[in-house]
Design a protein around this motif. Structure first.
Motif, PDB file in Angstrom:
ATOM      1  N   ILE A 115       0.838  -1.201   0.000  1.00 32.14           N
ATOM      2  CA  ILE A 115       0.000   0.000   0.000  1.00 32.14           C
ATOM      3  C   ILE A 115       0.872   1.249   0.000  1.00 32.14           C
ATOM      4  CG2 ILE A 115      -1.640   1.331   1.376  1.00 32.14           C
ATOM      5  CD1 ILE A 115      -2.865  -1.362   2.237  1.00 32.14           C
ATOM      6  N   SER A 116       1.965   1.203   0.770  1.00 29.43           N
ATOM      7  CA  SER A 116       2.808   2.412   0.801  1.00 29.43           C
ATOM      8  C   SER A 116       3.485   2.624  -0.559  1.00 29.43           C
ATOM      9  CB  SER A 116       3.826   2.340   1.929  1.00 29.43           C
ATOM     10  OG  SER A 116       4.655   1.241   1.745  1.00 29.43           O
ATOM     11  N   LEU A 117       3.817   1.538  -1.261  1.00 29.70           N
ATOM     12  CA  LEU A 117       4.368   1.695  -2.616  1.00 29.70           C
ATOM     13  C   LEU A 117       3.346   2.354  -3.522  1.00 29.70           C
ATOM     14  CD1 LEU A 117       6.232  -1.657  -3.372  1.00 29.70           C
ATOM     15  CD2 LEU A 117       7.183   0.495  -2.627  1.00 29.70           C
ATOM     16  N   LEU A 118       2.102   1.875  -3.425  1.00 18.85           N
ATOM     17  CA  LEU A 118       1.038   2.439  -4.263  1.00 18.85           C
ATOM     18  C   LEU A 118       0.871   3.927  -3.956  1.00 18.85           C
ATOM     19  CD1 LEU A 118      -1.343   2.015  -6.201  1.00 18.85           C
ATOM     20  CD2 LEU A 118      -2.753   1.531  -4.226  1.00 18.85           C
ATOM     21  N   VAL A 137      16.726  17.779   2.629  1.00 21.31           N
ATOM     22  CA  VAL A 137      15.283  17.556   2.533  1.00 21.31           C
ATOM     23  C   VAL A 137      14.965  16.833   1.225  1.00 21.31           C
ATOM     24  CG1 VAL A 137      13.049  18.679   2.393  1.00 21.31           C
ATOM     25  CG2 VAL A 137      14.776  19.581   3.929  1.00 21.31           C
ATOM     26  N   THR A 138      15.552  17.317   0.128  1.00 23.21           N
ATOM     27  CA  THR A 138      15.267  16.732  -1.176  1.00 23.21           C
ATOM     28  C   THR A 138      15.647  15.257  -1.207  1.00 23.21           C
ATOM     29  OG1 THR A 138      15.838  18.874  -2.091  1.00 23.21           O
ATOM     30  CG2 THR A 138      15.597  17.084  -3.635  1.00 23.21           C
ATOM     31  N   LEU A 139      16.834  14.960  -0.689  1.00 22.70           N
ATOM     32  CA  LEU A 139      17.303  13.572  -0.729  1.00 22.70           C
ATOM     33  C   LEU A 139      16.415  12.672   0.116  1.00 22.70           C
ATOM     34  CD1 LEU A 139      19.539  11.710  -1.741  1.00 22.70           C
ATOM     35  CD2 LEU A 139      20.744  12.133   0.379  1.00 22.70           C
ATOM     36  N   LEU A 140      16.101  13.135   1.344  1.00 22.32           N
ATOM     37  CA  LEU A 140      15.330  12.304   2.262  1.00 22.32           C
ATOM     38  C   LEU A 140      13.945  12.018   1.712  1.00 22.32           C
ATOM     39  CD1 LEU A 140      16.250  13.625   5.803  1.00 22.32           C
ATOM     40  CD2 LEU A 140      16.959  11.539   4.669  1.00 22.32           C
ATOM     41  N   LEU A 141      13.391  12.955   0.944  1.00 22.63           N
ATOM     42  CA  LEU A 141      12.044  12.732   0.419  1.00 22.63           C
ATOM     43  C   LEU A 141      12.061  12.056  -0.937  1.00 22.63           C
ATOM     44  CD1 LEU A 141      10.291  16.046   1.421  1.00 22.63           C
ATOM     45  CD2 LEU A 141       9.937  13.792   2.372  1.00 22.63           C
ATOM     46  N   ALA A 143      10.291   3.828  -4.365  1.00 19.08           N
ATOM     47  CA  ALA A 143       9.029   3.120  -4.126  1.00 19.08           C
ATOM     48  C   ALA A 143       8.135   3.181  -5.365  1.00 19.08           C
ATOM     49  CB  ALA A 143       8.314   3.733  -2.922  1.00 19.08           C
ATOM     50  N   THR A 144       8.075   4.366  -5.985  1.00 15.39           N
ATOM     51  CA  THR A 144       7.256   4.491  -7.191  1.00 15.39           C
ATOM     52  C   THR A 144       7.776   3.579  -8.289  1.00 15.39           C
ATOM     53  OG1 THR A 144       6.900   6.790  -6.620  1.00 15.39           O
ATOM     54  CG2 THR A 144       6.332   6.130  -8.839  1.00 15.39           C
ATOM     55  N   ALA A 145       9.102   3.585  -8.460  1.00 12.55           N
ATOM     56  CA  ALA A 145       9.684   2.759  -9.516  1.00 12.55           C
ATOM     57  C   ALA A 145       9.395   1.287  -9.256  1.00 12.55           C
ATOM     58  CB  ALA A 145      11.186   3.005  -9.597  1.00 12.55           C
ATOM     59  N   VAL A 146       9.551   0.846  -7.996  1.00  9.42           N
ATOM     60  CA  VAL A 146       9.294  -0.553  -7.661  1.00  9.42           C
ATOM     61  C   VAL A 146       7.836  -0.892  -7.938  1.00  9.42           C
ATOM     62  CG1 VAL A 146       9.101  -2.178  -5.749  1.00  9.42           C
ATOM     63  CG2 VAL A 146      11.135  -0.774  -5.965  1.00  9.42           C
ATOM     64  N   ILE A 149      14.577  10.524 -10.887  1.00  9.65           N
ATOM     65  CA  ILE A 149      14.919   9.362 -10.073  1.00  9.65           C
ATOM     66  C   ILE A 149      14.056   8.164 -10.463  1.00  9.65           C
ATOM     67  CG2 ILE A 149      14.938   8.470  -7.719  1.00  9.65           C
ATOM     68  CD1 ILE A 149      15.681  11.231  -6.770  1.00  9.65           C
ATOM     69  N   ILE A 150      12.760   8.422 -10.686  1.00 11.13           N
ATOM     70  CA  ILE A 150      11.859   7.310 -11.031  1.00 11.13           C
ATOM     71  C   ILE A 150      12.302   6.669 -12.342  1.00 11.13           C
ATOM     72  CG2 ILE A 150       9.517   6.703 -11.688  1.00 11.13           C
ATOM     73  CD1 ILE A 150       8.553   8.934  -9.812  1.00 11.13           C
ATOM     74  N   ILE A 151      12.604   7.501 -13.350  1.00 11.68           N
ATOM     75  CA  ILE A 151      12.955   6.965 -14.663  1.00 11.68           C
ATOM     76  C   ILE A 151      14.256   6.160 -14.566  1.00 11.68           C
ATOM     77  CG2 ILE A 151      13.675   7.615 -16.988  1.00 11.68           C
ATOM     78  CD1 ILE A 151      11.637   9.969 -16.728  1.00 11.68           C
ATOM     79  N   ALA A 152      15.253   6.695 -13.839  1.00 10.29           N
ATOM     80  CA  ALA A 152      16.525   5.971 -13.706  1.00 10.29           C
ATOM     81  C   ALA A 152      16.325   4.675 -12.927  1.00 10.29           C
ATOM     82  CB  ALA A 152      17.554   6.854 -13.002  1.00 10.29           C
ATOM     83  N   SER A 153      15.513   4.734 -11.856  1.00 12.24           N
ATOM     84  CA  SER A 153      15.319   3.541 -11.030  1.00 12.24           C
ATOM     85  C   SER A 153      14.589   2.460 -11.812  1.00 12.24           C
ATOM     86  CB  SER A 153      14.507   3.892  -9.786  1.00 12.24           C
ATOM     87  OG  SER A 153      15.155   4.878  -9.048  1.00 12.24           O
ATOM     88  N   ARG A 154      13.638   2.860 -12.627  1.00 10.15           N
ATOM     89  CA  ARG A 154      12.913   1.861 -13.410  1.00 10.15           C
ATOM     90  C   ARG A 154      13.851   1.180 -14.394  1.00 10.15           C
ATOM     91  NH1 ARG A 154       7.198   3.469 -15.664  1.00 10.15           N
ATOM     92  NH2 ARG A 154       7.268   1.255 -16.094  1.00 10.15           N
TER      93      ARG A 154
END
Lengths: 461, 430
Positions: free
Chosen positions: A168-171, B221-225, B232-235, B299-304
């Motif tokens: 859920i957290s990933l989503l 702040v940027t890195l931590l977030l 997580a989004t990429a996964v 980050i998302i594009i590279a991680s994917r």
């Protein structure tokens, strides 16, 4: 750093919960009471920790979101009636004063004793509120964690539960991107609508005069600001056009050279160099444009007997062109490399020279991708801010002469919004209307470009 | 064997003849085309060279600063023990200058003389005394910063041959300066102020420490977030997401966000983070939030891409011995994809570090002297500091701007170098 205090406490509590949960699972498994465990002790500990963290954090977030408004309302309720029976603007001013007093930023010498008392009251309420919140947070955390703790047993499917929470957290994380877009659209749109309520859309889109000055009083000179975006747009397109006129030939030719002619040694040196060009911050380009390029263009112009503004569109456009060269070249490089070798071999077999093959076979085959890349580069040029802020002018002039100073959408947004502003005047709202325009134009360019690039790529794969 | 036009009409013109005829021209064209390509590559590298040469050429001199050696007499009579901060420190500097040039009597000339030393000298003395009260009653030789005009003269940016009326220093002042130089009392020394001070209106007192601290806090702040959310989004998109409309929407969204002009993110920050949420203006917290949203797509594009490069055999092997999907990802896929993700993150952070425009929108352009220590303190960042200094009228700020750019570029080169190193070291070909 008091804002981080409570989450840290919660984290500490969760780690304790993790240890306790794990230990209990281990102990029960060792005693073999009730058969084999479904999940490993680590998952049991994790589940307890998560159920400690989540309710606690929820309470904390709720407090952050609503505490201020709630307390402010309670304090205002106690204020004398005549102080409240004012216009909305004065009320916000009063609330601002109150918050400043509470925070200790006291600017005024003579503080209204009523307000001072209200501020003290606010502080008391804030402290009790914080106390209640802390108790609630800890209670929620401990209660829910212990509920899970006592359910630990061979039958608790802890792993599945932990994995579900993780999923859920990933989503939720993946929705951030969508929320960002929605946020951009909403924030820009709302302010723009407020702007268009004061200035008609047609005046904005088709007006030929841009001078966003609104006088404080109606009888002042130049009291009527005019918000015609055409000169601003014209300036944007002129500078972007100059940039593309520099970047497209240079970028395309270097991509062709690097992918078709250059040996591997040249490529290993030249490609990273181009990447460095792409990695230089735009503010550096802006400084370069203002310090080196603009004065030399002006001197050249004076030598040739031309009158060149020191903030000429040419200087900003040239430097912006340099900035997007690596962009054009890397995108073209990708598409040129994607053209199958068989097409080249066929052309060579017919006796064509390399350049003929490139011009008549490779480029036409790569054309959609190259066009897509150019569109992306154009969208980047239109949205580029720092170079034009530092090297282009402020006055909106409708001209076709690249030696004169023109202004761009991004420059206007920056000049309208930097510094102190009030949020209601058309002047600041105009910046959001320009932002909306910028967003829409670049969005269209991007969507078209991505579409073209993607469709083309599928053809050969 | 063949001579063109030697036997007109007698023999039929073969295709070979036509080809041969045009060959020289076609080869010439080929050479030209090739040269144009080479010229384009050289031009872009030349631009890069020009950029670096002009920045370094302008900036290197900012690392030294003209300083004056003065004999300061901390006479005890000057100080009130209870109120050390209020003592007249400016007078100490003036007295010492008077002792050096006893001939200067006229009040106007005196004022011109005093102007050779930076107006910040008094604050420096004040700080020294406040830190070490044992100074009182002693006499010390102290290097104090000279005025920026003196600095410019020493560095050769102010020409002595220009008529007096057209320069900021009078002939008399230049005479004093020459005497100080001859006495060894005026020298260019390493400019520590540039690295230890916050911003200032006086070029000789201005430094980048505040901006660097602001940049670091913002990047934190940027890195931590952005790293956790991006990974997580990429996964999710790569491993869990079902192929449906919603997933497509997210994907299109991410690709578009990557190309939205950065200033639009600034507008979002202004309207939402400042306007709706009421977070503090000019703070690294808001700057970090805005930059997070901006770097997420990168980050998302590279991680994917990195997740995609992990071969399916790894996943299948783990699944085959009974791992759950989440265990496969956490224990096997993520560790293998991590170098690629980190490379992407570093590149995204480098972009964020150089970003200026969105931060202008959320008020990080304010003139801030203090070095920020917390996430909600008003702060500015290095690129914005560069922008502010580039706008300043004093000649001495030009070299400081260029020097600040050199520092920024050094940071960026280190970050990109680290990314390249990580890629080289951990890259695996399957």
């Amino acid at each position: 750093m008091s804002s981080l205090f409570y989450p840290l406490i919660l984290l500490l509590l969760a780690s304790v919960a993790f240890g306790q949960g794990k230990r209990r699972a281990f102990a029960m498994a060792a005693r073999k009471s009730g058969g084999r465990f479904h999940s490993r002790p680590w998952y049991h500990g994790m589940l307890v920790a998560l159920w400690c963290l989540i309710p606690g954090l929820l309470v904390y977030i709720l407090w952050i979101c609503f505490a201020d408004t709630l307390i402010t309302r309670m304090v205002l309720h106690d204020l004398p009636r005549e102080m409240l029976a004012r216009s909305a603007g004065q009320k916000t001013l009063l609330i601002n004063d109150l918050h400043n007093l509470v925070a200790g930023h006291v600017a005024a010498r003579n503080i209204d004793p009523v307000l001072q008392r209200a501020a003290d009251h606010y502080r008391v309420l804030q402290n009790t509120g914080r106390l209640i919140m802390a108790v609630l947070m800890l209670a929620a955390a401990v209660l829910s964690a212990s509920l899970v703790y006592f359910r630990i047993g061979p039958d608790l499917r802890a792993r599945n539960k932990v994995e579900r929470i993780a999923r859920i957290s990933l989503l939720l994380s993946s929705t951030v991107a969508v929320l960002t877009t929605i946020g951009i659209v909403l924030s820009v749109l709302f302010e723009s609508i407020r702007f268009f309520r004061q200035i008609p859309v047609t005046d904005f889109l088709f007006g030929l005069k841009w001078s966003p000055q609104m006088a404080m009083r109606a009888d002042q000179v130049g009291s009527s600001g005019s918000f015609g975006a055409v000169p601003v747009l014209a300036g944007t397109f002129m500078i972007s056009g100059i940039a593309l006129a520099v970047a497209v030939p240079v970028g395309l030719m270097s991509a062709i050279y690097l992918s078709e002619y250059a040996g591997s040694r040249v490529r290993t040196w030249a490609k990273p160099a181009m990447e460095i060009l792409a990695g230089v911050p735009t503010v550096v380009y802006g400084f370069f444009a203002a310090l080196v390029v603009a004065p030399s263009i002006r001197d050249l112009g004076t030598m040739a007997g031309l009158e060149v503004s020191s903030e000429s569109a040419l200087a900003a456009g040239l430097v912006m062109g340099i900035m997007i060269i690596p962009f054009v070249s890397s995108l073209s490089d990708d598409v040129i490399n994607a053209v199958p070798q068989s097409l080249r071999d066929g052309s060579y077999g017919l006796g064509a020279t390399r350049s003929e093959t490139i011009v008549h076979v490779v480029l036409p085959a790569a054309l959609p991708g190259i066009v897509g890349g150019i569109l992306l580069a154009a969208s980047r040029a239109i949205g580029e801010t720092m170079i034009v802020v530092m090297a282009a002018g402020l006055s909106a002039r409708l001209t076709a002469n690249p030696l004169e100073a023109v202004t761009t959408v991004t420059v206007q947004i920056v000049t309208l919004l930097v510094g102190d502003q009030e949020f209601d005047s058309p002047k600041t709202l105009a910046a959001f209307a320009l932002g909306l325009l910028l967003f829409v134009v670049t969005l269209i360019l991007n969507v078209v470009a991505l579409h073209v690039v993607r469709r083309y790529r599928e053809e050969y794969e | 064997m063949k001579k063109h036009g030697a036997m007109p009409g007698k023999e039929k013109v073969t295709a070979m003849d036509v080809v041969q005829k045009g060959l020289a021209r076609r080869y010439r064209r080929e050479r030209w085309f090739r040269r144009m390509g080479l010229a384009a590559v050289l031009a872009s590298i030349g631009f890069l060279g020009l950029l670096f040469v002009s920045i370094i050429g302008n900036g290197w001199s900012a690392f030294t600063q003209a300083e004056v050696l003065l004999d300061i007499d901390f006479a005890a009579a000057q100080f009130d023990v209870d109120n050390l901060a209020r003592a007249n420190y400016g007078a100490l500097v003036k007295k010492s200058l008077q002792k050096l040039f006893p001939g200067v009597k006229d009040r106007r000339q005196k004022r011109k003389l005093y102007r050779l030393v930076s107006s910040g000298a008094a604050f420096i003395l004040q700080k020294m005394v406040m830190q070490d009260t044992s100074l009182i009653g002693t006499s010390r030789r102290i290097w104090l910063p000279a005025d920026d005009e003196v600095d410019m003269l020493l560095k050769g940016y102010i020409s002595r041959s220009v008529p007096e009326s057209q320069r900021r220093l009078t002939d008399r002042q230049i005479g004093w300066i020459d005497r100080l130089i001859a006495d060894g009392r005026l020298k260019k020394r390493f400019n520590t102020t540039f690295f230890t001070a916050g911003d200032s209106r006086e070029p000789e007192l201005a430094g980048i420490r505040g901006a660097v601290a602001g940049s670091l806090l913002t990047m934190l702040v940027t890195l931590l977030l952005s790293f956790p959310v991006g990974v997580a989004t990429a996964v999710y998109l790569e491993e869990f997401a079902p192929r449906n409309r919603w997933t497509d929407l997210i994907e299109v969204n991410i690709n578009n966000l990557a190309a939205v002009p950065s200033i639009v993110f600034g507008l979002l920050g202004l309207a939402f983070f400042l306007g709706v949420l009421g977070l503090p203006r000019s703070s690294p917290l808001v700057g970090g939030l805005v930059l997070t949203l901006m770097t997420l797509p990168t980050i998302i594009i590279a991680s994917r891409a990195s997740l995609k490069s992990v071969p399916p055999s790894i996943r299948e092997a783990a699944l085959g011995i009974g791992a759950s999907k989440m265990q496969v990802i956490v224990h096997h896929v993520l560790p293998l994809a991590m170098p690629g993700m980190m490379t992407g993150t570093i590149i995204g952070m480098a972009q964020a570090l150089g970003e200026t425009a969105p931060l202008l929108m959320i008020g990080m352009v304010a003139f801030i002297v203090d070095v920020p220590t917390g996430l909600t303190d008003p702060a500015t960042v290095l690129p914005v500091q560069i922008y502010l200094w580039a706008d300043a009228p004093e000649r001495a700020f030009v070299e400081r701007t260029a020097a600040a750019i050199m520092v920024l570029l050094a940071f960026l080169i280190c970050m990109n170098g680290l990314a390249v190193y990580l890629r080289r070291k951990f890259e695996r070909r399957w």
